[in-house]
Design a protein around this motif. Structure first.
Motif, mmCIF file in Angstrom:
data_model
loop_
_atom_site.group_PDB
_atom_site.id
_atom_site.type_symbol
_atom_site.label_atom_id
_atom_site.label_comp_id
_atom_site.label_asym_id
_atom_site.label_seq_id
_atom_site.Cartn_x
_atom_site.Cartn_y
_atom_site.Cartn_z
ATOM 1 N N PHE A 162 -10.511 0.482 -3.310
ATOM 2 C CA PHE A 162 -9.086 0.169 -3.336
ATOM 3 C C PHE A 162 -8.309 1.199 -4.141
ATOM 4 O O PHE A 162 -7.091 1.306 -3.998
ATOM 5 C CB PHE A 162 -8.865 -1.223 -3.927
ATOM 6 C CG PHE A 162 -9.532 -2.312 -3.150
ATOM 7 C CD1 PHE A 162 -9.020 -2.705 -1.918
ATOM 8 C CD2 PHE A 162 -10.680 -2.920 -3.621
ATOM 9 C CE1 PHE A 162 -9.636 -3.700 -1.185
ATOM 10 C CE2 PHE A 162 -11.302 -3.916 -2.894
ATOM 11 C CZ PHE A 162 -10.776 -4.302 -1.663
ATOM 12 N N TRP B 153 -5.900 5.180 -1.044
ATOM 13 C CA TRP B 153 -4.546 5.693 -0.924
ATOM 14 C C TRP B 153 -4.504 7.197 -1.155
ATOM 15 O O TRP B 153 -3.715 7.908 -0.525
ATOM 16 C CB TRP B 153 -3.634 4.976 -1.919
ATOM 17 C CG TRP B 153 -3.727 3.493 -1.768
ATOM 18 C CD1 TRP B 153 -4.288 2.600 -2.627
ATOM 19 C CD2 TRP B 153 -3.285 2.717 -0.639
ATOM 20 N NE1 TRP B 153 -4.220 1.332 -2.126
ATOM 21 C CE2 TRP B 153 -3.605 1.369 -0.913
ATOM 22 C CE3 TRP B 153 -2.650 3.035 0.558
ATOM 23 C CZ2 TRP B 153 -3.307 0.354 -0.023
ATOM 24 C CZ3 TRP B 153 -2.349 2.020 1.439
ATOM 25 C CH2 TRP B 153 -2.678 0.701 1.151
ATOM 26 N N ASP C 70 -9.576 -7.652 2.874
ATOM 27 C CA ASP C 70 -8.532 -6.881 2.200
ATOM 28 C C ASP C 70 -8.447 -5.459 2.745
ATOM 29 O O ASP C 70 -7.354 -4.902 2.897
ATOM 30 C CB ASP C 70 -8.798 -6.843 0.694
ATOM 31 C CG ASP C 70 -8.586 -8.201 0.041
ATOM 32 O OD1 ASP C 70 -7.846 -9.018 0.623
ATOM 33 O OD2 ASP C 70 -9.174 -8.442 -1.030
ATOM 34 N N GLN D 189 -5.272 -3.695 4.582
ATOM 35 C CA GLN D 189 -4.664 -2.494 4.020
ATOM 36 C C GLN D 189 -4.445 -1.417 5.074
ATOM 37 O O GLN D 189 -3.430 -0.710 5.056
ATOM 38 C CB GLN D 189 -5.519 -1.948 2.882
ATOM 39 C CG GLN D 189 -5.395 -2.742 1.591
ATOM 40 C CD GLN D 189 -6.076 -2.043 0.430
ATOM 41 O OE1 GLN D 189 -6.277 -0.836 0.458
ATOM 42 N NE2 GLN D 189 -6.427 -2.798 -0.585
#
Length: 341
Positions: free
Chosen positions: A119, A123, A195, A199
């Motif tokens: 996580f 990004w 999750d 995302q």
């Protein structure tokens, strides 16, 4: 279109949907841990007497299957889009440096910033893929002739080579980054959770919309830049939209499952063969959705085989996709089917 002609694409879509449903059920029912089928069904219905079985089904296998569907569709769409944009039947999303940009961002975030969770670096990986694609696009626009398929491909190769060298330099100096990079580079759905799927879903959705919007323009682009321009297509805008779609689709998928090769390369050719059989022709309004349906079939099949072939261990899906896709693609080239599609 006559009734019989309309039946062909409807039948093709129905068969692909049925194949996806069967593969999803097999992906949920089969795994490294052997669970009786009746217990799997009870867990899906919320009636399982075993909390362990229920956790395995809902916390591991269902999200993993959903990730296979989402990432597979993204890679299939981006592969078909890349081949249409460059008019190169051997092109794949890696040509734009998306995979190399994601890989470099991952190892950089781990080695420099100390990020150790998915996580955290997902990004950064997506940002790296986006930046790499933008750099390739800008380099491809340099010169008098502006952006052309050949210049775009050459810029992608140059940026990919540079980023690959930088990635190797980083991982060789940081053992933790090397370990994470080695697992990520093999390509796997093992990190699939609800999750993670949520995302990447917005990025995949946005990329899919951009790709489908580009479909009519891609049909014109296939006739050549001059013809496409005479038909009123704004070539720069079309390619910019295409690059954005490839970045979103490939970046979102690759950052989670790794650079799974051959899906974006082989699946569009399979879609063209099926489209010909259904008498749909080289229409990207059909080729893009067909690629988005075929790619998850290939990815889920590889993942299922990898989980049951060497129980209780497993072979990562990216390795099996390479074994399946490599020989198949070589056979396609040897039979000169690329010229036919």
């Amino acid at each position: 279109m006559t009734r019989s002609e309309a039946f062909r694409p409807a039948f093709l879509v129905a068969v692909l949907c049925a194949a996806l449903v069967v593969l999803c059920l097999l992906s949920i029912a089969l795994g490294a841990r052997s669970i009786p089928l009746d217990q799997v069904v009870q867990a899906l219905l919320g009636r399982s007497p075993s909390r362990l079985v229920e956790n395995v089904v809902w916390s591991v296998r269902v999200p993993r299957t959903a990730l296979g569907l989402t990432a597979g569709a993204a890679l299939g769409l981006s592969g078909a889009l890349m081949q249409a944009l460059t008019r190169n039947p051997l092109a794949d999303p890696g040509l734009l440096g998306v995979s190399a940009g994601a890989a470099f961002a991952i190892v950089l975030s781990v080695a420099v910033l100390g990020i150790g969770t998915l996580f955290g670096y997902i990004w950064f990986a997506f940002a790296g893929a986006l930046v790499a694609s933008v750099v390739v696009f800008l380099l491809g626009r340099l010169g008098r002739s502006g952006l052309t398929p050949v210049k775009l491909a050459l810029a992608g190769v140059a940026v990919t080579s540079l980023l690959t060298s930088l990635t190797s330099a980083v991982v060789l100096t940081d053992p933790e980054a090397l370990n994470r990079y080695r697992f990520w580079a093999a390509g796997s759905l093992a990190d699939g959770t609800g999750d993670v799927v949520l995302q990447i879903l917005p990025f995949v959705g946005a990329g899919a919309v951009l790709a489908l919007v580009c479909a009519p323009a891609l049909n014109s682009l296939a006739l050549g830049d001059d013809v496409a321009a005479s038909l009123g297509r704004r070539l720069g805008l079309v390619r910019l939209q295409g690059v954005a779609a490839v970045t979103l689709l490939t970046g979102a998928a690759v950052t989670v499952i790794g650079p799974v090769v051959f899906i974006g390369l082989v699946v569009p050719h399979l879609a063209r063969i099926l489209a010909q059989q259904a008498r749909l022709g080289p229409d990207h309004r059909w080729l893009l959705p067909l690629s988005a349906m075929l790619a998850p079939c290939l990815l889920l099949s590889a993942d299922i085989i990898g989980r049951v072939a060497v129980r209780p261990s497993e072979i990562q899906a990216g390795i099996l996709v390479a074994f399946i896709g490599g020989p198949f693609f070589i056979a396609m080239v040897r039979r000169r089917r690329l010229a036919e599609v």
